[in-house]
Design a protein around this motif. Structure first.
Motif, mmCIF file in Angstrom:
data_model
loop_
_atom_site.group_PDB
_atom_site.id
_atom_site.type_symbol
_atom_site.label_atom_id
_atom_site.label_comp_id
_atom_site.label_asym_id
_atom_site.label_seq_id
_atom_site.Cartn_x
_atom_site.Cartn_y
_atom_site.Cartn_z
ATOM 1 N N VAL A 80 11.454 -0.755 9.660
ATOM 2 C CA VAL A 80 12.221 -2.043 10.052
ATOM 3 C C VAL A 80 10.895 -3.011 10.551
ATOM 4 N N ASP A 81 9.993 -2.641 11.063
ATOM 5 C CA ASP A 81 8.925 -3.566 11.524
ATOM 6 C C ASP A 81 8.295 -4.105 10.220
ATOM 7 N N ARG A 82 8.260 -3.460 9.235
ATOM 8 C CA ARG A 82 7.664 -4.071 8.017
ATOM 9 C C ARG A 82 8.403 -4.993 7.365
ATOM 10 N N LEU A 83 9.814 -4.690 7.437
ATOM 11 C CA LEU A 83 11.012 -5.684 6.987
ATOM 12 C C LEU A 83 10.965 -6.815 7.779
ATOM 13 N N LEU A 84 10.807 -6.819 9.133
ATOM 14 C CA LEU A 84 10.708 -7.996 9.953
ATOM 15 C C LEU A 84 9.514 -8.793 9.813
ATOM 16 N N GLU A 85 8.387 -8.082 9.273
ATOM 17 C CA GLU A 85 6.989 -8.754 8.919
ATOM 18 C C GLU A 85 7.190 -9.555 7.588
ATOM 19 N N ILE A 86 7.909 -8.971 6.745
ATOM 20 C CA ILE A 86 8.242 -9.420 5.387
ATOM 21 C C ILE A 86 8.975 -10.799 5.546
ATOM 22 N N LYS A 87 9.972 -10.760 6.298
ATOM 23 C CA LYS A 87 11.014 -11.892 6.523
ATOM 24 C C LYS A 87 10.267 -13.028 7.219
ATOM 25 N N ALA A 88 9.367 -12.627 8.242
ATOM 26 C CA ALA A 88 8.630 -13.813 8.771
ATOM 27 C C ALA A 88 7.780 -14.318 7.745
ATOM 28 N N LEU A 89 6.876 -13.638 7.033
ATOM 29 C CA LEU A 89 6.032 -13.966 5.947
ATOM 30 C C LEU A 89 6.855 -14.887 4.940
ATOM 31 N N ILE A 90 7.885 -14.712 4.467
ATOM 32 C CA ILE A 90 8.675 -15.427 3.808
ATOM 33 C C ILE A 90 9.340 -16.717 4.378
ATOM 34 N N GLU A 91 9.596 -16.735 5.713
ATOM 35 C CA GLU A 91 9.818 -17.935 6.397
ATOM 36 C C GLU A 91 8.888 -18.857 6.502
ATOM 37 N N GLN A 92 7.375 -18.350 6.378
ATOM 38 C CA GLN A 92 6.464 -19.228 6.420
ATOM 39 C C GLN A 92 6.204 -19.679 5.084
ATOM 40 N N GLY A 93 6.662 -19.347 4.072
ATOM 41 C CA GLY A 93 6.493 -19.928 2.698
ATOM 42 C C GLY A 93 5.806 -18.936 1.677
ATOM 43 N N LEU A 94 5.612 -17.662 2.151
ATOM 44 C CA LEU A 94 4.797 -16.955 1.090
ATOM 45 C C LEU A 94 5.676 -16.231 0.375
ATOM 46 N N ASN A 95 5.256 -16.096 -1.158
ATOM 47 C CA ASN A 95 6.173 -15.154 -2.278
ATOM 48 C C ASN A 95 5.606 -13.711 -2.007
ATOM 49 N N ILE A 96 6.222 -13.032 -2.953
ATOM 50 C CA ILE A 96 5.831 -11.671 -2.960
ATOM 51 C C ILE A 96 4.656 -11.204 -3.205
ATOM 52 N N ALA A 97 4.156 -12.104 -4.111
ATOM 53 C CA ALA A 97 2.616 -11.790 -4.277
ATOM 54 C C ALA A 97 1.809 -12.277 -2.903
ATOM 55 N N GLY A 98 1.998 -13.191 -2.403
ATOM 56 C CA GLY A 98 1.235 -13.411 -1.123
ATOM 57 C C GLY A 98 1.433 -12.396 -0.218
ATOM 58 N N ILE A 99 2.832 -11.886 -0.236
ATOM 59 C CA ILE A 99 3.140 -10.794 0.922
ATOM 60 C C ILE A 99 2.188 -9.633 0.667
ATOM 61 N N LYS A 100 2.416 -9.191 -0.622
ATOM 62 C CA LYS A 100 1.383 -8.167 -0.809
ATOM 63 C C LYS A 100 -0.161 -7.998 -0.552
ATOM 64 N N GLN A 101 -0.734 -9.610 -0.669
ATOM 65 C CA GLN A 101 -1.993 -9.665 -0.363
ATOM 66 C C GLN A 101 -2.229 -9.608 1.056
ATOM 67 N N VAL A 102 -1.346 -10.312 1.891
ATOM 68 C CA VAL A 102 -1.599 -10.151 3.236
ATOM 69 C C VAL A 102 -1.676 -8.770 3.838
#
Length: 134
Positions: free
Chosen positions: A54-76
């Motif tokens: 759940v924590d990871r999903l909330l983090e992913i959601k926040a990163l997407i809202e900041q404009g990152l794509n899946i590749a960017g999220i994987k790098q972060v």
């Protein structure tokens, strides 16, 4: 039971995780396909998520809202050095899940987030989960 074990226990079915994160089932499955989360599976192939998921999903959601794509999220996530842990179903977690009602699971999640300091550290997560704690 240690905090690490408790946070990795597979307890939450897809419906509760969808309410907690405000993500659709399709989005959650997409993140799983890309290896960002690894929920456990029951014998009937139902996904069960842990507090860490759940924590990871909330983090992913926040990163997407900041404009990152899946590749960017994987790098972060890789830069943080936090590999997605595979959630395992143990006999203990399966028994606990069967004995808990949805209301009890909600209360358990609330207590876990409050005591871990996660709600204090992140206003985004606090805002996201505030609708859950009526």
């Amino acid at each position: 039971m240690s905090d690490d074990i408790r946070r990795n226990m597979a307890l939450f079915p897809m419906g509760i995780v969808m309410k907690l994160t405000d993500l659709t089932a399709r989005q959650i499955r997409y993140y799983e396909q890309h290896g960002l989360i690894h929920p456990a599976r029951t014998e009937g192939n139902q996904r069960l998520f842990s507090f860490n998921d759940v924590d990871r999903l909330l983090e992913i959601k926040a990163l997407i809202e900041q404009g990152l794509n899946i590749a960017g999220i994987k790098q972060v996530i890789s830069m943080k050095g936090e590999p997605a842990e595979r959630t395992e179903i143990t006999s203990q977690s399966e028994q606990a899940r069967k004995e808990l009602s949805d209301k009890e699971l909600h209360q358990l999640l609330k207590q876990q987030l409050l005591h871990s300091g996660r709600m204090v550290d992140s206003s985004l997560i606090r805002g996201e989960l505030s609708r859950f704690f009526h």
